[in-house]
Enzyme design. Structure first.
Site, mmCIF file in Angstrom:
data_model
loop_
_atom_site.group_PDB
_atom_site.id
_atom_site.type_symbol
_atom_site.label_atom_id
_atom_site.label_comp_id
_atom_site.label_asym_id
_atom_site.label_seq_id
_atom_site.Cartn_x
_atom_site.Cartn_y
_atom_site.Cartn_z
ATOM 1 N N ARG A 1 -0.709 5.738 4.199
ATOM 2 C CA ARG A 1 -0.575 4.790 3.090
ATOM 3 C C ARG A 1 0.892 4.435 2.834
ATOM 4 O O ARG A 1 1.164 3.482 2.106
ATOM 5 C CB ARG A 1 -1.199 5.363 1.810
ATOM 6 C CG ARG A 1 -2.705 5.546 1.881
ATOM 7 C CD ARG A 1 -3.278 5.799 0.488
ATOM 8 N NE ARG A 1 -3.063 4.654 -0.377
ATOM 9 C CZ ARG A 1 -3.857 3.592 -0.453
ATOM 10 N NH1 ARG A 1 -4.944 3.532 0.305
ATOM 11 N NH2 ARG A 1 -3.583 2.594 -1.259
ATOM 12 N N MET B 1 0.855 -1.197 0.000
ATOM 13 C CA MET B 1 0.000 0.000 0.000
ATOM 14 C C MET B 1 0.883 1.235 0.000
ATOM 15 O O MET B 1 1.738 1.395 0.864
ATOM 16 C CB MET B 1 -0.911 0.018 1.220
ATOM 17 C CG MET B 1 -1.845 1.217 1.252
ATOM 18 S SD MET B 1 -3.093 1.106 2.543
ATOM 19 C CE MET B 1 -2.084 1.406 3.983
ATOM 20 N N CYS B 2 0.695 2.119 -0.965
ATOM 21 C CA CYS B 2 1.442 3.358 -1.074
ATOM 22 C C CYS B 2 0.492 4.498 -1.410
ATOM 23 O O CYS B 2 -0.671 4.264 -1.758
ATOM 24 C CB CYS B 2 2.516 3.244 -2.156
ATOM 25 S SG CYS B 2 3.766 1.988 -1.842
ATOM 26 N N GLY B 3 0.971 5.703 -1.315
ATOM 27 C CA GLY B 3 0.164 6.864 -1.658
ATOM 28 C C GLY B 3 0.798 7.651 -2.785
ATOM 29 O O GLY B 3 2.023 7.842 -2.808
ATOM 30 N N THR C 1 4.327 8.373 -1.244
ATOM 31 C CA THR C 1 4.650 7.888 0.092
ATOM 32 C C THR C 1 4.674 6.366 0.024
ATOM 33 O O THR C 1 3.756 5.760 -0.521
ATOM 34 C CB THR C 1 3.622 8.356 1.135
ATOM 35 O OG1 THR C 1 2.343 7.764 0.873
ATOM 36 C CG2 THR C 1 3.492 9.868 1.119
#
Length: 296
Positions: free
Chosen positions: A32, A1-3, A147
């Site tokens: 995230r 999970m990343c942003g 992120t």
């Protein structure tokens, strides 16, 4: 999970606010991806010159008189600005390749290069990374940020996004590619090499390789749908704009917003909350396997 966040400004008078707006968006995506963060800013251009962004874990030592040493090595003037663990060296475009070769021989990590692009990324919480580099004070026409929550490679500076494998071009990614090692080998046979183990850098290299072969950015992004297996949302920055593409099942969250002043992208709507005029924006979820692109 990343942003992921991205912001493309339609009006030049908003350029001084780019860093401030992107920083708020980036920090909102902290949960995230708290491991590391990065941002690519597309700012001012000087005709005939290229900016090379480098990183060092020991900047005081590595950047001491670096501009003078590089000037002597490439026999061409060099200007340098140092921001925390990064330095941006501006050289004539005719000596870019030689300058990068010299910088790598000195053990410096190349973040990216281009006429307008500067890339800053480090390990740590997004708010701390943004503060270290003074991102709020940076202006420009557009930028993308990321992120990271590391899942497939180590938490390192070189594992952070964005990734750049061509001048003024970079990529951020939310998801996972299953055939990145196979694609890495294919690219290597063409003379296209990556510096990290991160699958996202393979995506960046794939796109830049397709463009080098004559494809448009749109065609290169469409190619990712056919040639890269896995699930992904890609946001890519170029000198003139930024593009978005999702995998055919749109596994990862994504939302876009557009007003007369800007186009914005984020993994979640809450990243838009503080953007001016967001209440009147056209907001939508980008379609699966569909390329979106805006340019100046």
């Amino acid at each position: 999970m990343c942003g992921i966040v991205g912001l493309f400004l339609k009006k030049d008078e908003l350029r001084p606010q780019l860093g401030d707006m992107l920083t708020d968006m980036l920090i909102t995506m902290t949960d995230r991806g708290p491991d590391s963060a990065g941002i690519a800013i597309y700012g001012e251009e000087t005709e005939g010159m290229v900016k090379i962004t480098v990183q060092s874990d020991t900047p005081e030592e590595a950047f001491a008189e670096l501009d003078g040493a590089l000037t002597s090595a490439i026999h061409s003037p060099v200007s340098m600005k140092v921001i925390d663990t990064h330095a941006v060296l501006t050289v004539a475009d005719s000596v870019e390749a030689k300058a990068i070769e010299v910088l790598e021989e000195k053990g410096l990590r190349i973040m990216g290069s281009g006429q307008t692009m500067e890339i800053y990324k480090e390990v740590g919480l997004p708010k701390n990374v943004a503060s270290r580099f003074g991102l709020r004070d940076m202006g420009g026409s557009h930028g993308i940020g990321h992120t990271r929550m590391a899942t497939e490679s180590a938490v390192t500076t070189m594992g952070a996004h964005p990734f750049s494998t061509a001048d003024d071009q970079c990529l951020v990614h939310n998801g996972s590619l299953s055939n990145h090692n196979q694609m890495r080998r294919k690219l290597a046979k063409k003379g296209v090499f990556t510096r990290s183990e991160n699958d996202t850098e393979v995506g960046a290299a794939y796109i830049s390789s397709r463009i080098a072969d004559g494809a448009t950015l749109g065609e290169a992004l469409e190619g990712t749908i056919e040639d890269l297996d896995g699930f992904f949302t890609f946001v890519t920055g170029t000198k003139d704009g930024f593009g978005v593409v999702r995998d055919p099942i749109a596994c990862k969250p994504a939302v876009m917003a557009e007003t007369d002043d800007y186009v914005a992208f984020a993994s979640e709507y809450r990243a838009f909350a503080d953007l001016p005029g967001i209440d009147g924006a056209r907001v939508w979820e980008p379609e699966p396997a569909t390329v979106y692109f805006w340019e100046r």
